[in-house]
Write an enzyme that holds these catalytic residues in place. Structure first.
Site, PDB file in Angstrom:
ATOM      1  N   SER A  17      27.391 -33.320  -6.057  1.00 19.90           N
ATOM      2  CA  SER A  17      26.870 -32.938  -4.731  1.00 19.90           C
ATOM      3  C   SER A  17      27.978 -32.370  -3.850  1.00 19.90           C
ATOM      4  O   SER A  17      27.718 -31.501  -3.009  1.00 19.90           O
ATOM      5  CB  SER A  17      26.178 -34.125  -4.054  1.00 19.90           C
ATOM      6  OG  SER A  17      27.119 -35.076  -3.620  1.00 19.90           O
ATOM      7  N   ASN A  18      29.214 -32.812  -4.039  1.00 22.72           N
ATOM      8  CA  ASN A  18      30.306 -32.203  -3.265  1.00 22.72           C
ATOM      9  C   ASN A  18      30.568 -30.771  -3.729  1.00 22.72           C
ATOM     10  O   ASN A  18      30.817 -29.887  -2.905  1.00 22.72           O
ATOM     11  CB  ASN A  18      31.579 -33.051  -3.354  1.00 22.72           C
ATOM     12  CG  ASN A  18      31.570 -34.186  -2.345  1.00 22.72           C
ATOM     13  OD1 ASN A  18      31.721 -33.970  -1.145  1.00 22.72           O
ATOM     14  ND2 ASN A  18      31.353 -35.402  -2.823  1.00 22.72           N
ATOM     15  N   LYS A  69      46.752 -37.735 -23.018  1.00 22.24           N
ATOM     16  CA  LYS A  69      46.368 -37.175 -21.725  1.00 22.24           C
ATOM     17  C   LYS A  69      47.040 -35.817 -21.469  1.00 22.24           C
ATOM     18  O   LYS A  69      46.438 -34.907 -20.891  1.00 22.24           O
ATOM     19  CB  LYS A  69      46.775 -38.159 -20.627  1.00 22.24           C
ATOM     20  CG  LYS A  69      46.284 -37.787 -19.254  1.00 22.24           C
ATOM     21  CD  LYS A  69      46.598 -38.904 -18.271  1.00 22.24           C
ATOM     22  CE  LYS A  69      45.985 -38.604 -16.936  1.00 22.24           C
ATOM     23  NZ  LYS A  69      45.219 -39.724 -16.419  1.00 22.24           N
ATOM     24  N   HIS A 113      37.595 -39.087  -1.227  1.00 24.13           N
ATOM     25  CA  HIS A 113      37.396 -40.486  -1.578  1.00 24.13           C
ATOM     26  C   HIS A 113      36.436 -41.117  -0.567  1.00 24.13           C
ATOM     27  O   HIS A 113      36.582 -40.918   0.644  1.00 24.13           O
ATOM     28  CB  HIS A 113      38.737 -41.224  -1.567  1.00 24.13           C
ATOM     29  CG  HIS A 113      38.587 -42.664  -1.933  1.00 24.13           C
ATOM     30  ND1 HIS A 113      38.336 -43.065  -3.230  1.00 24.13           N
ATOM     31  CD2 HIS A 113      38.596 -43.784  -1.183  1.00 24.13           C
ATOM     32  CE1 HIS A 113      38.202 -44.378  -3.249  1.00 24.13           C
ATOM     33  NE2 HIS A 113      38.354 -44.840  -2.025  1.00 24.13           N
TER      34      HIS A 113
HETATM   35  C1  GAR Z   1      31.595 -39.057  -4.083  1.00 25.33           C
HETATM   36  O1  GAR Z   1      31.095 -40.061  -3.249  1.00 25.33           O
HETATM   37  C2  GAR Z   1      33.117 -39.086  -4.090  1.00 25.33           C
HETATM   38  O2  GAR Z   1      33.659 -39.413  -2.848  1.00 25.33           O
HETATM   39  C3  GAR Z   1      33.377 -40.176  -5.108  1.00 25.33           C
HETATM   40  O3  GAR Z   1      32.446 -39.935  -6.120  1.00 25.33           O
HETATM   41  C4  GAR Z   1      31.272 -39.343  -5.554  1.00 25.33           C
HETATM   42  C5  GAR Z   1      30.949 -38.085  -6.309  1.00 25.33           C
HETATM   43  O4  GAR Z   1      29.743 -37.547  -5.900  1.00 25.33           O
HETATM   44  N1  GAR Z   1      34.713 -40.109  -5.591  1.00 25.33           N
HETATM   45  C6  GAR Z   1      35.433 -41.212  -5.864  1.00 25.33           C
HETATM   46  O5  GAR Z   1      34.999 -42.333  -5.788  1.00 25.33           O
HETATM   47  C7  GAR Z   1      36.869 -40.926  -6.306  1.00 25.33           C
HETATM   48  N2  GAR Z   1      37.619 -42.140  -6.332  1.00 25.33           N
HETATM   49  P1  GAR Z   1      29.328 -36.068  -6.278  1.00 25.33           P
HETATM   50  O6  GAR Z   1      29.530 -35.938  -7.796  1.00 25.33           O
HETATM   51  O7  GAR Z   1      27.890 -35.985  -5.915  1.00 25.33           O
HETATM   52  O8  GAR Z   1      30.203 -35.124  -5.515  1.00 25.33           O
END
Ligand code: GAR
Length: 213
Positions: A17-18, A69, A113
């Protein structure tokens, strides 16, 4: 003065979603950037679907297919370089970034985050905030360093935590703010307004972008 669009490479592990918020901001002219490539460590990540629907090259790179990695990240780096990526965007990428990518993109990798760092780093930022009982949480966009959610902070947004919040209700409230501040932070980068000094990020006023670090 017109801003030259910055080439983005997005790394994502899940829903995306981001990534979508970033693509929407670009489409709406709020963000001077181009998503050149999306890479995921999970084959079923919805982020890959979202990219493909938008005509953006999208690749699954299986970490288990590499002996270590370094070699896994070398493959990602090869893709980022092929698509001339200038700024790497971690959008729900649930892995610690290693030396190969950090050295190739110093202060050129951003993460979002779902907590007000340095509180509640790690993979359960929202749940940890609810369990701790804080009154406010939020989200943080930061440059990535070798630590887990420890790099210099670019932008933060605060949201209240309600008494009856669950991990999910808080996550939804925070997510709205994530979608707002991530494109904003990237736009500051595109405008050459972010300067990292030690562990702090200075945001230069508009018109003083010269001397970009
Ligand atoms: C988001 O809430 C982001 O902040 C979090 O994962 C989600 C991804 O959502 N990231 C973390 O927790 C990193 N430590 P998305 O795939 O819908 O963007």
């Amino acid at each position: 003065m017109a801003v030259k669009p910055v080439n983005l490479g997005v790394l994502a592990s899940g829903r995306g979603s981001n990534l979508q918020a970033i693509m929407d901001a670009i489409a709406e002219g709020r963000l001077d950037a181009r998503v050149r490539v999306v890479v995921s460590d999970r084959e079923e990540a919805m982020a890959l679907e979202r990219a493909r629907s938008a005509g953006i090259p999208a690749f699954y790179v299986n970490p288990r297919a590499y002996p270590n990695k370094e070699e896994y990240e070398q493959e990602i780096l090869r893709l980022l370089q092929k698509y001339e990526v200038e700024l790497v965007i971690l959008a729900g990428y649930m892995r610690l970034v290693g030396k190969v990518l950090l050295e190739a993109y110093p202060n050129r990798i951003m993460n979002i985050h779902p907590a007000l760092l340095p509180a509640f780093p790690g993979t359960h930022g929202q749940r940890d905030a609810v369990e701790y009982g804080v009154r406010f949480s939020g989200c943080t966009v930061h440059f990535v360093d070798e630590g887990m959610d420890t790099g210099p902070i670019i932008l933060q947004a605060v949201v209240p935590v309600e008494q009856d919040d669950t991990e999910d209700t808080l996550a939804a409230r925070i997510l709205k703010e994530e979608h707002r501040i991530y494109p904003e932070a990237i736009q500051l980068f595109a405008e050459g307004r972010l300067e990292v000094r030690g562990r702090k990020v200075y945001i230069k006023p508009k018109g003083e972008e010269k001397g970009e670090e």
